[in-house]
Design a protein around this motif. Structure first.
Motif, mmCIF file in Angstrom:
data_model
loop_
_atom_site.group_PDB
_atom_site.id
_atom_site.type_symbol
_atom_site.label_atom_id
_atom_site.label_comp_id
_atom_site.label_asym_id
_atom_site.label_seq_id
_atom_site.Cartn_x
_atom_site.Cartn_y
_atom_site.Cartn_z
ATOM 1 N N LEU A 67 0.820 -1.206 0.000
ATOM 2 C CA LEU A 67 0.000 0.000 0.000
ATOM 3 C C LEU A 67 0.857 1.261 0.000
ATOM 4 O O LEU A 67 0.906 1.991 -0.995
ATOM 5 N N VAL A 68 1.548 1.534 1.104
ATOM 6 C CA VAL A 68 2.382 2.738 1.200
ATOM 7 C C VAL A 68 3.363 2.558 2.357
ATOM 8 O O VAL A 68 3.049 1.905 3.361
ATOM 9 N N ILE A 118 -0.397 6.014 12.536
ATOM 10 C CA ILE A 118 0.530 5.786 11.433
ATOM 11 C C ILE A 118 1.119 7.123 10.992
ATOM 12 O O ILE A 118 0.442 8.153 11.047
ATOM 13 N N GLU A 119 2.368 7.099 10.558
ATOM 14 C CA GLU A 119 3.053 8.321 10.137
ATOM 15 C C GLU A 119 3.839 8.052 8.863
ATOM 16 O O GLU A 119 4.515 7.022 8.732
ATOM 17 N N ARG A 120 3.740 8.985 7.947
ATOM 18 C CA ARG A 120 4.551 8.954 6.722
ATOM 19 C C ARG A 120 5.323 10.272 6.676
ATOM 20 O O ARG A 120 4.772 11.311 6.292
ATOM 21 N N VAL A 144 -9.263 12.964 2.118
ATOM 22 C CA VAL A 144 -8.591 12.884 0.820
ATOM 23 C C VAL A 144 -7.231 13.559 0.950
ATOM 24 O O VAL A 144 -7.150 14.713 1.357
ATOM 25 N N TYR A 145 -6.148 12.853 0.583
ATOM 26 C CA TYR A 145 -4.812 13.400 0.814
ATOM 27 C C TYR A 145 -3.795 12.772 -0.133
ATOM 28 O O TYR A 145 -3.989 11.678 -0.658
ATOM 29 N N ARG A 146 -2.708 13.497 -0.333
ATOM 30 C CA ARG A 146 -1.628 13.032 -1.202
ATOM 31 C C ARG A 146 -0.616 12.217 -0.396
ATOM 32 O O ARG A 146 -0.327 12.524 0.752
ATOM 33 N N THR A 147 -0.062 11.188 -1.052
ATOM 34 C CA THR A 147 0.922 10.341 -0.371
ATOM 35 C C THR A 147 2.352 10.822 -0.573
ATOM 36 O O THR A 147 3.274 10.237 0.006
ATOM 37 N N LEU A 181 0.140 12.354 9.218
ATOM 38 C CA LEU A 181 -0.046 11.563 10.434
ATOM 39 C C LEU A 181 -1.526 11.216 10.518
ATOM 40 O O LEU A 181 -2.388 12.075 10.311
ATOM 41 N N PHE A 182 -1.836 9.950 10.799
ATOM 42 C CA PHE A 182 -3.222 9.502 10.890
ATOM 43 C C PHE A 182 -3.361 8.691 12.181
ATOM 44 O O PHE A 182 -2.645 7.702 12.371
#
Length: 324
Positions: free
Chosen positions: A34-35, A71-73, A114-117, A122-123
């Motif tokens: 996924l990411v 989760i954090e990206r 809705v968001y860009r990867t 942070l979710f």
């Protein structure tokens, strides 16, 4: 119940993973499927989650269930595992929060994020979580939803129309995951992208339609999609099945700057294009492809296809056969 070939579903669960290895397992699985992300758990009983992933022609869909976690990206993860998609998360279960570009959004169950990867985010989930993620490449999102998208967008069902569209999206997605038939994948993808386009357009004020009109339009489109292969399909029949006059049917489609017969033609051509690019095209001639999509004339099909895609059906079929 329908029968047919099921899509391959990738599934991961922490059930059989030792507690001290679950976060690393989850991060590794998501990076490959996924990411890339980092996961933290604040549950006293340890992190627990499961995820199902489906790959469609133009997007991917994930179904995730878990307990409270974050989760954090961040920038380093974006560089290590790059991804240029737009995620649409349909969140149910407990309340959650989303942070990106200095803005924090609080989400209630049933809302969309809705968001860009390719931007850090942070979710967090404060309790049992349940969500669907629509993983849409940026170019596909631009053509179906918003041509320019920079800032994360929270979507709530404040109007009857939004409630109808979001409920329909959730129900169809839930049903597709329960039985992901290969022959239904293309229609499900088209429906989802169209629903998302309408939902997002309604949020940003690009499309104005009331709940009653939206419900009739959804019903009309569903009737059309179920009967596309029938060459006798007509606007009069669709209007009668939907419970409106042909004039009212035309007004409904005009809300989306199209006409019923144009919508029928576009959907037939899309299905034909998908068939010509699939393994099913082996052993099929162009006349059979045309017939399966409701065309009675191969010449008419070829002209309409060339005008829409800039290539003839034979050219598309030949390219596809070379790749198979």
């Amino acid at each position: 119940m329908k029968t047919g070939t099921l899509l391959d579903t990738r599934r991961a669960t922490t059930d059989c993973v030792p507690l001290d290895q679950r976060l690393a397992f989850w991060e590794q699985y998501n990076a490959s499927t996924l990411v890339g992300l980092r996961c933290s758990s604040y549950s006293e009983t340890g992190f627990a989650a499961s995820e199902d992933n489906l790959s469609l022609e133009s997007m991917r869909v994930a179904h995730i269930v878990g307990n409270e976690h974050v989760i954090e990206r961040d920038g380093s993860m974006i560089r290590a595992v790059p991804k240029a998609s737009v995620f649409v998360s349909l969140v149910t279960g407990s309340a959650s929060f989303f942070f990106q570009n200095g803005n924090c959004h609080l989400l209630e169950p049933g809302e969309l994020m809705v968001y860009r990867t390719d931007k850090p985010y942070l979710f967090g989930f404060s309790g049992p979580m349940h969500k669907f993620i629509f993983d849409i490449p940026q170019e596909v999102f631009a053509s179906h939803c918003l041509s320019r998208f920079e800032t994360a967008l929270k979507i709530s069902a404040h109007t009857g129309t939004q409630r109808l569209l979001m409920r329909t999206l959730a129900e169809r997605t839930r049903g597709f995951f329960e039985q992901p038939l290969s022959q239904d994948a293309g229609n499900y993808q088209d429906d989802s992208l169209e629903l998302l386009g309408n939902i997002i357009a309604g949020q940003v004020g690009q499309r104005r339609i009331n709940a009653l009109s939206a419900s009739y339009l959804l019903a009309a489109k569903q009737c059309i999609m179920e009967q596309l292969a029938d060459p006798t399909l007509s606007c009069e029949r669709i209007a009668a099945q939907t419970g409106v006059s042909t004039r009212h049917l035309a007004r409904l489609f005009a809300l989306e700057d199209t006409k019923p017969h144009r919508f029928i033609m576009e959907k037939r051509l899309q299905r034909a294009y998908r068939l010509l690019n699939s393994e099913q095209v082996r052993g099929l001639d162009i006349s059979e492809v045309a017939y399966r999509q409701g065309f009675t004339s191969q010449a008419h099909f070829a002209r309409a296809f060339k005008a829409h895609y800039g290539q003839t059906p034979s050219e598309v079929r030949a390219i596809a056969l070379e790749k198979l």
